[in-house]
Scaffold this motif. Structure first.
Motif, PDB file in Angstrom:
ATOM      1  N   ARG A  51       2.230   1.649  -3.564  1.00 59.59           N
ATOM      2  CA  ARG A  51       1.165   2.081  -4.490  1.00 59.59           C
ATOM      3  C   ARG A  51       0.823   3.546  -4.268  1.00 59.59           C
ATOM      4  N   THR A  52       0.782   3.983  -3.015  1.00 51.71           N
ATOM      5  CA  THR A  52       0.482   5.378  -2.712  1.00 51.71           C
ATOM      6  C   THR A  52       1.569   6.287  -3.273  1.00 51.71           C
ATOM      7  N   ALA A  53       2.819   5.894  -3.109  1.00 49.69           N
ATOM      8  CA  ALA A  53       3.930   6.685  -3.645  1.00 49.69           C
ATOM      9  C   ALA A  53       3.873   6.739  -5.172  1.00 49.69           C
ATOM     10  N   LEU A  81       0.821  -1.213   0.000  1.00 43.65           N
ATOM     11  CA  LEU A  81       0.000   0.000   0.000  1.00 43.65           C
ATOM     12  C   LEU A  81       0.856   1.265   0.000  1.00 43.65           C
ATOM     13  N   ALA A  82       1.967   1.239   0.731  1.00 44.34           N
ATOM     14  CA  ALA A  82       2.848   2.402   0.756  1.00 44.34           C
ATOM     15  C   ALA A  82       3.467   2.647  -0.618  1.00 44.34           C
ATOM     16  N   LYS A  89       1.152   6.465  -7.052  1.00 43.53           N
ATOM     17  CA  LYS A  89       0.024   7.323  -7.441  1.00 43.53           C
ATOM     18  C   LYS A  89       0.397   8.792  -7.327  1.00 43.53           C
ATOM     19  N   GLU A  90       1.133   9.130  -6.300  1.00 46.89           N
ATOM     20  CA  GLU A  90       1.559  10.517  -6.110  1.00 46.89           C
ATOM     21  C   GLU A  90       2.540  10.936  -7.213  1.00 46.89           C
TER      22      GLU A  90
END
Length: 116
Positions: free
Chosen positions: A12-14, A9-10, A16-17
Motif C-alpha cells: 500500500r505504501t508503494a 502495508l508495504a 501511494k508513492e
C-alpha cells in the motif's frame, strides 16, 4: 504484526508513492499543454477529479491495474516538447555563464582601496 499484514502495508505504501509521483508528473505536464493559467486551472481540476474518482478503491490488484493504466495513459499523452525553465538543466540559459577556471580570482570590491 503478521508477515501478511507487513506485506500489505508495504505494498500500500508503494502504491501511494506511485500515485503521488504520477499525479505530480501529470500535473506538471498539464502546465505544458495549457498556454494560459485559466486553462491550466480547469485542466488541473479535471485531473484531480480523475484521481479522486478512484480514491476509495481498496483491492490491491485493482489499484495496481489502475496505476498501470494511468501511467500508460500519461506516457501516451505526455507533451512532446515540455517547457524547461531557462536556467535549469536543458534550458536555454543553463551554463551560459560557466564558473571561471581554477586559479582565476574574482574581485568584487570594484577598485576600492583596502585601507578605506
Amino acid at each position: 504484526m503478521s508477515a501478511s499484514a507487513g506485506g500489505y502495508l508495504a505494498r500500500r505504501t508503494a502504491q501511494k508513492e506511485r500515485v503521488r509521483i504520477l499525479y505530480r508528473r501529470a500535473l506538471r505536464d498539464t502546465l505544458n499543454w495549457a498556454v494560459h493559467r485559466h486553462l491550466f486551472y480547469h485542466d488541473a481540476d479535471e485531473l484531480r477529479a480523475k484521481f479522486d474518482a478512484n480514491r476509495h478503491v481498496e483491492d490491491l490488484d485493482t489499484i495496481d491495474r489502475l496505476i498501470n493504466e494511468a501511467e500508460a495513459s500519461y506516457e501516451k499523452w505526455q507533451h512532446p516538447d515540455p517547457y524547461i525553465v531557462p536556467w535549469a538543466p536543458g534550458g536555454s540559459k543553463f551554463s551560459r555563464n560557466p564558473r571561471p577556471p581554477k586559479g582565476i580570482e574574482i574581485v568584487y570590491n570594484y577598485g576600492k582601496e583596502e585601507n578605506d
